[in-house]
Design an enzyme around this catalytic site. Structure first.
Site: not given
Ligand code: SAH
Length: 338
Positions: A330, A89
């Site tokens: 995500c 995505e």
């Molecule tokens: N692995 C990397 C990048 C991908 S996640 C990282 O951890 O930074 C991107 C961001 O989205 C991260 O800060 C993650 O914690 C957050 N994230 C994951 N699921 C989420 C959700 N349901 N709502 C809001 N942010 C979320």
């Protein structure tokens, strides 16, 4: 066959030298691919017929396929199919300052953060640089506008795919090509310490964001297993070294999870942890997903958390919401499509 979008301009130049061609052909090809957006060598008028044929036999062009697009208010969500059938995505956000693209860096993710939908699918493989480049090209083609900012914050842990992600950055940053300024590119990591150290040595001004989400080891290890490998003390001292070396400001992302990490106590703890660090904190209202039990913090409580950080002189913003209307948390679109 190699994909042409996988090559930095330097690699392309090396290729031309190797086959006895003029090195500046790399610039011509880059301009053809990225300035004129020609997806076939045949359409490039400034190279000979022989060379066109040779290139067509050596390199492939588009490989990933747009499967699905969802449009919401100020946000588009795209689902792509890779040549091996895997799905990824990307999320496009229209801001007042420009258009930013959130790209995925892996199929699935191995970091298993408790709140994250992406992590429910274990990492299948890393994305190649061209698969990230093509996300951008196909979306620009779709919106008929230029993307101004790129964040590597989609599915996957970019520092668990370090070399390909850095290559992707080099390709989109190249002035002869897509030319997105390094200050407009951000890589977000859950906190892989060895790669943060490596990243500190890189040239350029690419931004670093750290997904923090908790101010102490007990809670962070519960939410983010990566914290068991790299405790907060080590993570924070590595970030301090990074800032010292690069003189760049770091962003800390902090998702607000109802009754988990959003109390006054945690706000004070976070203020202490980040005191004196050249950073700002981005508070992110959690995007709830059907498959995971966490809830989003109520707005008044987010504001209170914000006020506590502010009063402790921490720079802080609350992220404007985008994804909700289009399953942009995500991994949600992919999960739904499966
Ligand atoms: N692995 C990397 C990048 C991908 S996640 C990282 O951890 O930074 C991107 C961001 O989205 C991260 O800060 C993650 O914690 C957050 N994230 C994951 N699921 C989420 C959700 N349901 N709502 C809001 N942010 C979320």
């Amino acid at each position: 066959m190699k994909n042409i979008y996988n090559l930095t301009i330097k690699e392309l130049e090396d290729y031309f030298i190797e086959i006895g061609e003029k090195p500046f052909r790399s610039i011509q090809i880059y301009e053809g691919l990225y300035k004129k957006r020609l997806s076939s060598f045949k359409d490039m008028t400034n190279i000979s017929k022989d060379l066109k044929e040779k290139l067509s036999k050596t390199f492939s062009t588009y490989k990933i396929k747009l499967l699905l697009k969802q449009e919401g208010k100020n946000v588009n969500k795209y689902l792509f199919e890779l040549s091996d059938g895997n799905k990824i995505e990307s999320v496009l956000m229209f801001h007042n300052y420009g258009i930013s693209l959130c790209v995925s860096s892996q199929v699935g993710c191995n970091m298993t953060c408790a709140f994250c939908e992406s992590g429910r699918l274990k990492k299948v493989r890393n994305l190649e640089a061209y698969e990230m480049v093509e996300q951008l090209l196909i979306i620009e083609e779709d919106i008929k506008k230029r993307i101004t900012h790129v964040v590597v914050m989609g599915i996957g842990e970019p520092f668990d795919n370090y070399d390909n992600v850095m290559k992707f950055v080099k390709i989109i940053n190249c002035g002869k090509g897509i030319d997105i300024g390094s200050r407009h590119i951000t890589i977000s990591t859950c906190g892989l310490v060895p790669e943060i150290r490596k990243f500190a040595e890189e040239e350029g001004q690419v931004n670093l964001a750290i997904s923090l989400h908790a101010p102490n080891d007990e809670l962070r290890s519960r939410l983010m297993p990566v914290n068991r490998a790299y405790h907060l003390k080590e993570l924070i001292s590595t970030i301090k070294e990074y800032i010292k070396k690069t003189n760049r400001r770091v962003t800390f992302e902090y998702i607000m999870l109802d009754n988990v990490n959003d109390s006054e106590k945690e706000a004070i703890e976070l203020s202490k942890l980040l005191k004196g660090i050249n950073c700002y904190v981005n508070l992110i209202p959690y995007n709830e997903t059907e498959n995971i039990g966490f809830k989003r913090t109520k707005e008044w409580k987010i504001l209170k958390f914000y006020d506590i950080l502010k009063s402790n002189k921490i720079s802080v913003t609350i992220r404007k919401e985008f994804g909700g209307s289009v399953d942009a948390a995500c991994g949600q679109l992919r999960a739904k499509a499966e």
